[in-house]
Design an enzyme around this catalytic site. Structure first.
Site, PDB file in Angstrom:
ATOM      1  N   ASP A  34       0.817  -1.310   0.015  1.00 38.74           N
ATOM      2  CA  ASP A  34      -0.013  -0.299   0.053  1.00 38.74           C
ATOM      3  C   ASP A  34       0.907   1.414   0.029  1.00 38.74           C
ATOM      4  OD1 ASP A  34      -2.167   1.694   0.164  1.00 38.74           O
ATOM      5  OD2 ASP A  34      -2.255   1.884   2.328  1.00 38.74           O
ATOM      6  N   SER A  35       0.308   2.302  -0.257  1.00 35.81           N
ATOM      7  CA  SER A  35       1.141   3.619  -0.332  1.00 35.81           C
ATOM      8  C   SER A  35       1.408   3.939   1.244  1.00 35.81           C
ATOM      9  CB  SER A  35       0.331   4.617  -0.954  1.00 35.81           C
ATOM     10  OG  SER A  35      -1.015   4.888  -0.226  1.00 35.81           O
ATOM     11  N   GLU A  65      -6.446   9.687   9.194  1.00 30.99           N
ATOM     12  CA  GLU A  65      -5.015   9.325   9.716  1.00 30.99           C
ATOM     13  C   GLU A  65      -4.955  10.183  10.886  1.00 30.99           C
ATOM     14  OE1 GLU A  65      -1.829   9.511   7.078  1.00 30.99           O
ATOM     15  OE2 GLU A  65      -2.783   7.835   5.956  1.00 30.99           O
ATOM     16  N   CYS A 101      -3.630  -0.875  -2.254  1.00 28.70           N
ATOM     17  CA  CYS A 101      -4.019   0.459  -2.493  1.00 28.70           C
ATOM     18  C   CYS A 101      -4.705   0.648  -3.650  1.00 28.70           C
ATOM     19  CB  CYS A 101      -2.462   1.203  -2.674  1.00 28.70           C
ATOM     20  SG  CYS A 101      -2.711   2.960  -3.054  1.00 28.70           S
ATOM     21  N   HIS A 110      -8.670   3.405   3.044  1.00 28.27           N
ATOM     22  CA  HIS A 110      -8.834   4.107   4.550  1.00 28.27           C
ATOM     23  C   HIS A 110     -10.289   3.834   4.822  1.00 28.27           C
ATOM     24  CE1 HIS A 110      -4.736   5.617   3.886  1.00 28.27           C
ATOM     25  NE2 HIS A 110      -4.602   6.428   4.830  1.00 28.27           N
ATOM     26  N   CYS A 165     -11.171   3.145  -1.449  1.00 28.62           N
ATOM     27  CA  CYS A 165      -9.779   3.628  -0.775  1.00 28.62           C
ATOM     28  C   CYS A 165      -9.553   2.722   0.301  1.00 28.62           C
ATOM     29  CB  CYS A 165     -10.019   5.099  -0.324  1.00 28.62           C
ATOM     30  SG  CYS A 165      -8.672   5.709   0.671  1.00 28.62           S
TER      31      CYS A 165
END
Ligand code: DGL
Length: 272
Positions: A11-12, A153, A74, A187, A185
């Site tokens: 993932d990024s 985040e 990702c 997240h 996404c």
């Protein structure tokens, strides 16, 4: 013969641990080697060329760890770089876009589907394309949500600021009478509650992490790559920069056991 090598997950950053959590749940015997490219996150506002370059480099690092397949957790890298990675790597490369699209098509009843993701994911049209391959008559409406990743985040899962941003980002989708929303996404599964508050209960939320894990399970059995089933797999995590703030947020939210974290060097971030 069972294959003891790890599944490589990339993932990024840290968000791909949502996919790791689903893999651990579904495939408890598998070892997982996870690389989060924290030195270069976010990918979501970058060009295809840059995302391809980063993804190919991280894929190479996973192969150096003997990964038997690469899971691109990702969404941005899945949307932009999976075709290039498939050309380059000999092991199977699995992204999250196709499994997410498949789940959306299964979930929708009125064939009206919303997609949210980073700017790059939405601009790529990858979800629309994957959904229309399966359901050519589907009406797909997408919205880029660049501020959601930073809010998540910061751990603001249930916060008026996040609710306000969601209301703005989702307005153009909700006005299209969709019955299914793809959380495109890494997240966004962490915002499940807040997104349900914004959409109301009548809209199915499709989370590509779950469906990606199911796709990995099928691939392992089709290609005889599954690990010995009499063991409990372990998780190794490597980051390209030891930035751990969100790691703790994600660990708490996902209930993942995280041991020692390695740091891996990547090439410069300069554009080529
Ligand atoms: N992992 C990215 C994705 O799923 C989100 C974070 C980023 O922009 O790199 O699209």
């Amino acid at each position: 013969m069972p294959n003891p090598d790890p599944i490589g997950v990339f993932d990024s950053g840290i968000g791909g641990l949502t996919v790791v959590a689903e893999l651990q749940h579904l495939l408890p015997a598998e070892n997982i080697f996870y690389i989060g490219d924290t030195a270069r996150v976010p990918y979501g506002g970058k060009t295809r060329r840059t995302v391809e370059r980063y993804s190919v480099e991280i894929g190479g690092l996973l192969l150096a760890e003997q990964a038997k397949l690469i899971v691109v957790a990702c969404n941005t890298a899945s949307a932009l770089a999976v075709p290039r990675m498939r050309k380059i790597f000999k092991v199977p490369v699995l992204g999250v876009v196709a499994p997410g699209a498949e789940a959306a098509v299964m979930a929708t009843k009125n064939r009206r589907i919303g997609v949210i993701g980073t700017r790059a994911t939405v601009a790529s049209g990858a979800y629309e394309h994957a959904i229309r391959l399966l359901a050519p008559a589907a009406h797909v409406v997408s919205s880029a949500c660049p501020l959601l990743v930073p809010l998540i985040e910061e751990g603001l899962f249930d916060d008026p600021v996040t609710d306000e941003m969601l209301a703005r980002y989702l307005a153009p989708i909700l006005s299209e009478n969709v019955d299914t929303l793809v959380l495109g996404c890494t997240h966004y599964p962490l915002l499940h509650r807040a997104i349900t508050r914004a959409t109301g209960p009548g809209i199915a939320l499709v989370d590509s992490a779950k469906n990606c894990a199911a796709a990995v399970k099928s691939l392992l059995s089709e290609q005889n790559l599954a690990a010995p089933q009499d063991r409990l797999g372990h998780l190794n995590i490597a980051l390209t920069d030891p930035a751990e703030g969100f790691l703790r947020v994600a660990q708490n939210a996902l209930g993942i056991e995280i041991g020692e974290i390695m740091t891996l060097a990547v090439q410069s971030t300069d554009r080529v």
